[in-house]
Design a protein around this motif. Structure first.
Motif, PDB file in Angstrom:
ATOM      1  N   ALA A 138     -16.747  19.576  61.369  1.00  0.00           N
ATOM      2  CA  ALA A 138     -17.004  20.985  61.682  1.00  0.00           C
ATOM      3  C   ALA A 138     -16.693  21.797  60.305  1.00  0.00           C
ATOM      4  O   ALA A 138     -15.965  21.303  59.604  1.00  0.00           O
ATOM      5  CB  ALA A 138     -16.203  21.644  62.707  1.00  0.00           C
ATOM      6  N   THR A 139     -17.403  22.688  60.208  1.00  0.00           N
ATOM      7  CA  THR A 139     -17.559  23.720  58.888  1.00  0.00           C
ATOM      8  C   THR A 139     -16.704  24.981  59.170  1.00  0.00           C
ATOM      9  O   THR A 139     -16.889  25.614  60.386  1.00  0.00           O
ATOM     10  CB  THR A 139     -18.725  23.841  58.560  1.00  0.00           C
ATOM     11  N   VAL A 140     -16.255  25.585  58.375  1.00  0.00           N
ATOM     12  CA  VAL A 140     -15.676  27.016  58.329  1.00  0.00           C
ATOM     13  C   VAL A 140     -16.305  27.732  57.190  1.00  0.00           C
ATOM     14  O   VAL A 140     -16.163  27.070  56.083  1.00  0.00           O
ATOM     15  CB  VAL A 140     -14.107  27.300  58.229  1.00  0.00           C
ATOM     16  N   ALA A 141     -16.904  28.656  57.138  1.00  0.00           N
ATOM     17  CA  ALA A 141     -17.759  29.545  56.302  1.00  0.00           C
ATOM     18  C   ALA A 141     -16.720  30.862  56.020  1.00  0.00           C
ATOM     19  O   ALA A 141     -16.564  31.454  56.973  1.00  0.00           O
ATOM     20  CB  ALA A 141     -19.082  29.892  56.419  1.00  0.00           C
ATOM     21  N   VAL A 142     -16.458  30.845  54.601  1.00  0.00           N
ATOM     22  CA  VAL A 142     -15.719  32.203  54.361  1.00  0.00           C
ATOM     23  C   VAL A 142     -16.784  33.101  53.563  1.00  0.00           C
ATOM     24  O   VAL A 142     -16.899  32.642  52.287  1.00  0.00           O
ATOM     25  CB  VAL A 142     -14.471  31.823  53.509  1.00  0.00           C
ATOM     26  N   VAL A 143     -17.037  34.088  53.874  1.00  0.00           N
ATOM     27  CA  VAL A 143     -17.749  35.009  53.281  1.00  0.00           C
ATOM     28  C   VAL A 143     -17.232  35.963  52.443  1.00  0.00           C
ATOM     29  O   VAL A 143     -16.587  37.131  53.071  1.00  0.00           O
ATOM     30  CB  VAL A 143     -19.143  35.809  53.844  1.00  0.00           C
ATOM     31  N   GLY A 144     -17.004  35.959  51.300  1.00  0.00           N
ATOM     32  CA  GLY A 144     -15.757  36.981  50.594  1.00  0.00           C
ATOM     33  C   GLY A 144     -14.685  35.994  50.265  1.00  0.00           C
ATOM     34  O   GLY A 144     -13.498  36.473  50.578  1.00  0.00           O
ATOM     35  N   ALA A 145     -14.513  34.929  49.666  1.00  0.00           N
ATOM     36  CA  ALA A 145     -13.624  34.164  49.269  1.00  0.00           C
ATOM     37  C   ALA A 145     -13.139  34.538  48.082  1.00  0.00           C
ATOM     38  O   ALA A 145     -13.344  33.759  47.015  1.00  0.00           O
ATOM     39  CB  ALA A 145     -14.092  32.703  49.292  1.00  0.00           C
ATOM     40  N   GLY A 146     -12.381  35.505  47.894  1.00  0.00           N
ATOM     41  CA  GLY A 146     -11.762  36.158  46.695  1.00  0.00           C
ATOM     42  C   GLY A 146     -10.454  35.147  46.415  1.00  0.00           C
ATOM     43  O   GLY A 146      -9.935  34.420  47.139  1.00  0.00           O
ATOM     44  N   ASP A 147      -9.793  35.710  45.563  1.00  0.00           N
ATOM     45  CA  ASP A 147      -8.803  35.136  45.048  1.00  0.00           C
ATOM     46  C   ASP A 147      -7.577  35.061  45.811  1.00  0.00           C
ATOM     47  O   ASP A 147      -6.357  34.112  45.928  1.00  0.00           O
ATOM     48  CB  ASP A 147      -8.311  35.494  43.545  1.00  0.00           C
ATOM     49  N   PHE A 148      -7.537  36.077  46.692  1.00  0.00           N
ATOM     50  CA  PHE A 148      -6.136  36.063  47.556  1.00  0.00           C
ATOM     51  C   PHE A 148      -6.551  35.968  49.045  1.00  0.00           C
ATOM     52  O   PHE A 148      -6.171  34.659  49.381  1.00  0.00           O
ATOM     53  CB  PHE A 148      -5.445  37.475  47.433  1.00  0.00           C
ATOM     54  N   ASN A 180     -19.206  35.971  42.324  1.00  0.00           N
ATOM     55  CA  ASN A 180     -19.228  35.130  41.264  1.00  0.00           C
ATOM     56  C   ASN A 180     -18.757  33.889  41.233  1.00  0.00           C
ATOM     57  O   ASN A 180     -17.424  33.557  41.627  1.00  0.00           O
ATOM     58  CB  ASN A 180     -18.136  35.865  39.910  1.00  0.00           C
ATOM     59  N   GLY A 181     -19.500  32.770  41.675  1.00  0.00           N
ATOM     60  CA  GLY A 181     -19.397  31.429  41.979  1.00  0.00           C
ATOM     61  C   GLY A 181     -18.310  30.819  41.156  1.00  0.00           C
ATOM     62  O   GLY A 181     -17.449  29.933  41.648  1.00  0.00           O
ATOM     63  N   ASP A 233     -24.498  36.766  47.337  1.00  0.00           N
ATOM     64  CA  ASP A 233     -24.415  38.284  47.427  1.00  0.00           C
ATOM     65  C   ASP A 233     -24.830  38.521  48.860  1.00  0.00           C
ATOM     66  O   ASP A 233     -25.851  38.505  49.344  1.00  0.00           O
ATOM     67  CB  ASP A 233     -25.466  38.782  46.647  1.00  0.00           C
ATOM     68  N   ALA A 234     -23.652  38.897  49.476  1.00  0.00           N
ATOM     69  CA  ALA A 234     -23.653  38.959  50.894  1.00  0.00           C
ATOM     70  C   ALA A 234     -24.512  40.033  51.422  1.00  0.00           C
ATOM     71  O   ALA A 234     -24.542  40.116  52.625  1.00  0.00           O
ATOM     72  CB  ALA A 234     -22.153  39.293  51.515  1.00  0.00           C
ATOM     73  N   ARG A 235     -24.810  40.919  50.657  1.00  0.00           N
ATOM     74  CA  ARG A 235     -25.916  41.972  50.967  1.00  0.00           C
ATOM     75  C   ARG A 235     -27.241  41.612  50.919  1.00  0.00           C
ATOM     76  O   ARG A 235     -28.250  42.243  51.328  1.00  0.00           O
ATOM     77  CB  ARG A 235     -25.871  43.046  49.908  1.00  0.00           C
ATOM     78  N   ASN A 236     -27.500  40.426  50.671  1.00  0.00           N
ATOM     79  CA  ASN A 236     -28.807  39.805  50.497  1.00  0.00           C
ATOM     80  C   ASN A 236     -28.973  38.819  51.617  1.00  0.00           C
ATOM     81  O   ASN A 236     -28.386  37.892  51.718  1.00  0.00           O
ATOM     82  CB  ASN A 236     -29.070  39.078  49.152  1.00  0.00           C
ATOM     83  N   GLU A 237     -29.991  39.277  52.584  1.00  0.00           N
ATOM     84  CA  GLU A 237     -30.051  38.474  53.883  1.00  0.00           C
ATOM     85  C   GLU A 237     -30.478  36.760  53.536  1.00  0.00           C
ATOM     86  O   GLU A 237     -30.042  36.027  54.198  1.00  0.00           O
ATOM     87  CB  GLU A 237     -31.031  39.127  54.792  1.00  0.00           C
TER      88      GLU A 237
END
Length: 247
Positions: free
Chosen positions: A6-16, A38-39, A62-66
């Motif tokens: 199974a996978t887990v996707a994190v959109v906005g995987a910032g430093d914290f 910024n990958g 870029d999460a704003r890009n579909e």
């Protein structure tokens, strides 16, 4: 750790917070797909997770890009079934109303609301045929009330909450758990610590009481508990705050 298919996707995987969520679910055996603008900044997270024996794929996003969101989540789902998608973009800005330009308002809404809609939409498309999955959205105090100087942020976060609420009512009967986590506190990040330094001085920052700020790992633990809830007792909205936080 026991690897899961199974996978887990994190959109906005910032430093914290985003990084803490990724570490937690990787430690529980999931393959993590971590995305942020910024990958290159994901390299330390990849090193941490792989060093602990976990599995992670880091992507610029870029999460704003579909098209970006669609490709990111479809790649995760092709690796293994997408079990959980976490939308964790903040976009917290403070501007007096008369200094809030239309550009600022639109950009904050795109980041914190529209991108959440795109993420939830694509995650639902992938999960519905299997009849299982979870979609979690990170909210804030501004999701519930608009504070002075936060017109753009509050509008976006309140909109995200409404998207999540509608999605939960629609997808819940199809065995997809949609939840909205309200973080009603300052999280222990570099940005928050700088704000404390600016408002209260260096001395206050040095003598910060324990547990005044919420640890990112505590947020990740809250998400883990949401994920583990039995189907007969799903939570839609969970508010978390340190014990001494005024509310």
């Amino acid at each position: 750790m026991e690897p899961r298919n199974a996978t887990v996707a994190v959109v906005g995987a910032g430093d914290f917070i985003g990084a803490a969520i990724a570490r937690k679910f990787a430690a529980e055996g999931f393959t993590v797909f971590a995305g942020r603008r910024n990958g290159d900044k994901l390299s330390p997270l990849v090193t941490d997770i792989e060093g602990a024996g976990g599995r992670i794929h880091a992507r610029a996003l870029d999460a704003r890009n579909e098209d970006d969101i669609t490709a990111f989540l479809q790649e995760a789902d092709s690796e293994a079934p997408l079990e959980l998608c976490v939308f964790n973009i903040g976009a917290n800005v403070n501007f007096p109303l008369l200094e809030t330009t239309s550009r600022v308002f639109r950009k904050v809404w795109e980041l914190a609301c529209y991108a959440g809609f795109l993420t939830g939409l694509e995650a639902a498309r992938l999960m519905l045929p299997r009849g299982r999955g979870a979609i979690f959205f990170t909210g804030a105090t501004a999701s519930m009330r608009g504070g002075a100087g936060y017109a753009a942020f509050a509008a976006a976060k309140a909109g995200l909450r409404a998207v999540a609420q509608s999605a939960a009512r629609e997808l819940g009967p199809h065995n997809i758990h949609v939840a909205h986590l309200v973080i009603d506190a300052g999280v222990d990040t570099a940005w928050v610590r700088n704000r404390i330094r600016e408002r209260e001085g260096e001395e206050a920052l040095r003598n910060l009481p324990p547990d005044r700020l919420m640890r990112p790992a505590s947020v990740a633990e809250a998400y883990w508990q949401l994920y583990r809830q039995p189907r007969d007792a799903w939570t839609f909205e969970l508010e978390i705050r340190p014990f001494a936080e005024k509310w």
